[in-house]
Structure formats: structure tokens, C-alpha cells
Design a protein around this motif. Structure first.
Motif, PDB file in Angstrom:
ATOM      1  N   LEU A   1       0.817  -1.215   0.000  1.00  0.00           N
ATOM      2  CA  LEU A   1       0.000   0.000   0.000  1.00  0.00           C
ATOM      3  C   LEU A   1       0.848   1.262   0.000  1.00  0.00           C
ATOM      4  O   LEU A   1       0.511   2.250  -0.667  1.00  0.00           O
ATOM      5  CB  LEU A   1      -0.945  -0.021   1.200  1.00  0.00           C
ATOM      6  CG  LEU A   1      -2.009  -1.118   1.126  1.00  0.00           C
ATOM      7  CD1 LEU A   1      -2.736  -1.275   2.451  1.00  0.00           C
ATOM      8  CD2 LEU A   1      -3.007  -0.830   0.000  1.00  0.00           C
ATOM      9  N   LEU A   2       1.969   1.247   0.723  1.00  0.00           N
ATOM     10  CA  LEU A   2       2.867   2.404   0.700  1.00  0.00           C
ATOM     11  C   LEU A   2       3.436   2.622  -0.698  1.00  0.00           C
ATOM     12  O   LEU A   2       3.676   3.763  -1.110  1.00  0.00           O
ATOM     13  CB  LEU A   2       4.009   2.206   1.700  1.00  0.00           C
ATOM     14  CG  LEU A   2       3.638   2.264   3.182  1.00  0.00           C
ATOM     15  CD1 LEU A   2       4.850   1.910   4.045  1.00  0.00           C
ATOM     16  CD2 LEU A   2       3.110   3.644   3.567  1.00  0.00           C
ATOM     17  N   ALA A   3       3.642   1.543  -1.434  1.00  0.00           N
ATOM     18  CA  ALA A   3       4.193   1.656  -2.788  1.00  0.00           C
ATOM     19  C   ALA A   3       3.228   2.362  -3.732  1.00  0.00           C
ATOM     20  O   ALA A   3       3.634   2.822  -4.802  1.00  0.00           O
ATOM     21  CB  ALA A   3       4.540   0.272  -3.333  1.00  0.00           C
ATOM     22  N   ASP A   4       1.955   2.456  -3.366  1.00  0.00           N
ATOM     23  CA  ASP A   4       0.986   3.171  -4.190  1.00  0.00           C
ATOM     24  C   ASP A   4       1.053   4.673  -3.955  1.00  0.00           C
ATOM     25  O   ASP A   4       0.360   5.438  -4.633  1.00  0.00           O
ATOM     26  CB  ASP A   4      -0.430   2.663  -3.884  1.00  0.00           C
ATOM     27  CG  ASP A   4      -1.179   2.263  -5.142  1.00  0.00           C
ATOM     28  OD1 ASP A   4      -0.542   1.723  -6.062  1.00  0.00           O
ATOM     29  OD2 ASP A   4      -2.399   2.488  -5.207  1.00  0.00           O
ATOM     30  N   LEU A   5       1.879   5.099  -3.001  1.00  0.00           N
ATOM     31  CA  LEU A   5       2.073   6.512  -2.708  1.00  0.00           C
ATOM     32  C   LEU A   5       3.381   7.003  -3.316  1.00  0.00           C
ATOM     33  O   LEU A   5       4.257   6.211  -3.662  1.00  0.00           O
ATOM     34  CB  LEU A   5       2.111   6.731  -1.189  1.00  0.00           C
ATOM     35  CG  LEU A   5       0.923   6.216  -0.373  1.00  0.00           C
ATOM     36  CD1 LEU A   5       1.173   6.460   1.111  1.00  0.00           C
ATOM     37  CD2 LEU A   5      -0.370   6.872  -0.819  1.00  0.00           C
TER      38      LEU A   5
ATOM     39  N   ILE B   1      -7.991   4.945  -5.545  1.00  0.00           N
ATOM     40  CA  ILE B   1      -6.709   5.532  -5.941  1.00  0.00           C
ATOM     41  C   ILE B   1      -6.352   6.635  -4.948  1.00  0.00           C
ATOM     42  O   ILE B   1      -7.097   7.595  -4.797  1.00  0.00           O
ATOM     43  CB  ILE B   1      -6.779   6.131  -7.363  1.00  0.00           C
ATOM     44  CG1 ILE B   1      -7.160   5.038  -8.375  1.00  0.00           C
ATOM     45  CG2 ILE B   1      -5.425   6.743  -7.740  1.00  0.00           C
ATOM     46  CD1 ILE B   1      -7.375   5.581  -9.776  1.00  0.00           C
ATOM     47  N   PRO B   2      -5.194   6.509  -4.240  1.00  0.00           N
ATOM     48  CA  PRO B   2      -4.343   5.322  -4.192  1.00  0.00           C
ATOM     49  C   PRO B   2      -5.041   4.187  -3.474  1.00  0.00           C
ATOM     50  O   PRO B   2      -6.052   4.387  -2.793  1.00  0.00           O
ATOM     51  CB  PRO B   2      -3.122   5.821  -3.412  1.00  0.00           C
ATOM     52  CG  PRO B   2      -3.664   6.894  -2.526  1.00  0.00           C
ATOM     53  CD  PRO B   2      -4.722   7.582  -3.333  1.00  0.00           C
ATOM     54  N   ALA B   3      -4.490   2.983  -3.622  1.00  0.00           N
ATOM     55  CA  ALA B   3      -5.103   1.807  -3.006  1.00  0.00           C
ATOM     56  C   ALA B   3      -5.126   1.958  -1.492  1.00  0.00           C
ATOM     57  O   ALA B   3      -4.145   2.395  -0.885  1.00  0.00           O
ATOM     58  CB  ALA B   3      -4.335   0.551  -3.403  1.00  0.00           C
ATOM     59  N   SER B   4      -6.243   1.591  -0.890  1.00  0.00           N
ATOM     60  CA  SER B   4      -6.368   1.630   0.565  1.00  0.00           C
ATOM     61  C   SER B   4      -6.277   0.245   1.178  1.00  0.00           C
ATOM     62  O   SER B   4      -5.955   0.098   2.359  1.00  0.00           O
ATOM     63  CB  SER B   4      -7.706   2.266   0.971  1.00  0.00           C
ATOM     64  OG  SER B   4      -8.794   1.492   0.487  1.00  0.00           O
TER      65      SER B   4
END
Length: 259
Positions: A150-154, A215-218
Motif C-alpha cells: 500500500l505504501l508503494a501506491d504513494l 486511488i491510491p489503493a487503501s
């Protein structure tokens, strides 16, 4: 008529009440008022009054000595209501069952909560000796595959804004250097899934992929396995399954208008 000073005191009292419950919920052991004071820094008299009120309302319960406290039965009502009302969970449960059957491993579904991941559902591997569910637990995002996915989606800047200055270590393998974590998140972005080996729990490897209906994934879904089982070939097999099921779950949630 209450004035500004009364309003401020009420807000402060409400915040302290919530922080007390969070401290008790995150502790494996019951805590004394002295231990709560050390963790929260609140005046002892205020803590005593708030804990007494929470105990009367059954949000907090005491041990047999009456000197140490943990969350009470009414705290469960709030958590259960959250799970019951989450529109994504029924669909996640179905996918988790399928993923467990395909991989043979324990499956988790979790949501990013600031610098943590909150476990919303778990399906233990068949024959697992594990007796304690992770549902309702909150773990640091940087040391879990779910959190890393999930952090990688930030963006890098967003990650730095979410995470604390000091990254806590659970095991000797936990990544605590920010630069090393950013390198790992870059690898997660490139391949579309996260893998951690014994960063959160010794003897356990975990692989996770985000569920892209927001978006971003939660939210993210993961498989946990004994670290000895996480060979390159097995990791690739499980990664394909996790990504496929996460993608299918995201499509289902979008199709049903869940955002």
C-alpha cells in the motif's frame, strides 16, 4: 451556555478517552494507570477519572486485582459494527477463501491506517496451529508486506509524510533505514507485489498485492507462509495467485460501485 474554555476541555477529554482506548487495545498486556501515564503523558488524576468512567460504561475492564486495565466488551461492539458495515468485506471474504484454497496458505485482508495496516479479515491455512486471529490488530506498515504494497501506491514524499521519523523494528530483519525502505518500495512498484521475509514475525514470509478499487489503493490482500517454503519458484506461484485475486476483487468492487 458553555463557553470556549468548556468546549476546549470537552474536546481534550474526548481525545484523551480515545487515546486511552487505543493504548489499551494496542497492548498485549493489561496496563496500570502508571503505565498509561508513562505512555500518554496525561495527568494521573485525569487518567483515573477517565478510566473509571470507561470502566463503568464497560469500554474498559480491570484484572482481578483492579489495578490493571484492558479494553472491555463494549469496545467490541464498535469494532464489529465497522466490519459489519464495510461494503468491501463480503466480496473480500469470498476471494480470500478462493486464494487460501489455491495457495494453501493463510490469507489476510487489511487497510492502510496512517502509518499502520489494520487487519479486517483473515483466513487461516487448513490445519494451522495458530489460535489467535489478527482481525482488529494494527501493525506498522513498513514491516508488513500488506503495508509495503500500500505504501508503494504513494509517492516518495507521501510515504515520508505518513511514516514516523523512527521506523520500529520487530525482528533483526525489519527494514528501519528510510533509504532502504524506499528502495524496497521501488521494487514493489516495478513488479506489482510486495514480499517481506521475517520482518514482522520470525519464521514467516508474507507476499501481498494492493486491491486497486481506490486511488491510491487503501486495501491489500496477502498470503503468509513459513519462510522455508518461500523459495523462488513458490514465491512466483503465490505472487501470480495473489495478484490475480487482488485484481479480480478490485474489478468486482468497482463493478458494484464500491469506492
Amino acid at each position: 451556555m458553555p463557553g470556549p474554555a468548556t468546549d476546549v476541555a470537552t474536546v481534550k477529554s474526548a481525545e484523551r478517552t480515545v487515546r486511552i482506548l487505543e493504548a489499551l487495545a494496542s497492548s498485549e498486556d493489561k496496563l496500570t494507570v502508571t503505565e498509561l501515564q508513562e505512555r500518554l503523558g496525561y495527568p494521573r488524576s485525569s487518567l483515573h477519572a477517565l478510566v473509571r468512567t470507561l470502566r463503568e460504561l464497560k469500554w474498559v475492564e480491570a484484572d482481578e486485582t483492579g489495578s490493571a486495565f484492558g479494553v472491555g466488551p463494549h469496545a467490541l461492539l464498535s469494532g464489529t459494527a465497522y466490519l459489519d458495515r464495510d461494503p468491501a468485506l463480503p466480496y473480500a471474504h469470498a476471494v480470500m477463501e478462493d486464494l487460501r484454497e489455491e495457495t494453501g496458505y493463510t490469507v489476510h485482508f487489511a487497510r492502510l491506517d496512517d502509518a499502520y495496516v489494520l487487519y479486517l479479515a483473515s483466513r487461516e491455512a487448513r490445519g494451522s496451529a495458530r489460535a489467535v486471529s489478527r482481525v482488529g490488530r494494527r501493525l506498522p506498515a513498513h514491516l508488513t508486506a500488506l503495508g509495503q504494497a500500500l505504501l508503494a501506491d504513494l509517492t516518495t514524499e507521501e510515504v515520508d509524510g505518513v511514516l514516523p521519523t523512527r521506523l520500529e523494528a520487530f525482528t533483526p530483519n525489519t527494514v528501519t533505514e528510510r533509504a532502504a525502505l524506499h528502495e524496497e518500495l521501488a521494487r514493489v512498484r516495478d513488479r506489482g507485489w510486495a514480499l517481506e521475509r521475517e520482518q514482522g514475525t520470525s519464521g514467516v514470509a508474507c507476499l501481498s498485492a494492493p486491491v486497486h478499487y481506490r486511488i491510491p489503493a487503501s486495501d491489500a490482500i496477502s498470503c503468509s507462509m513459513p519462510v522455508d517454503a518461500a523459495t523462488e519458484e513458490e514465491t512466483e506461484r503465490v505472487a501470480r495467485a495473489v495478484v490475480a485475486h487482488a485484481t479480480a476483487l478490485a474489478a468486482t468492487l468497482r463493478r458494484h460501485g464500491i469506492r
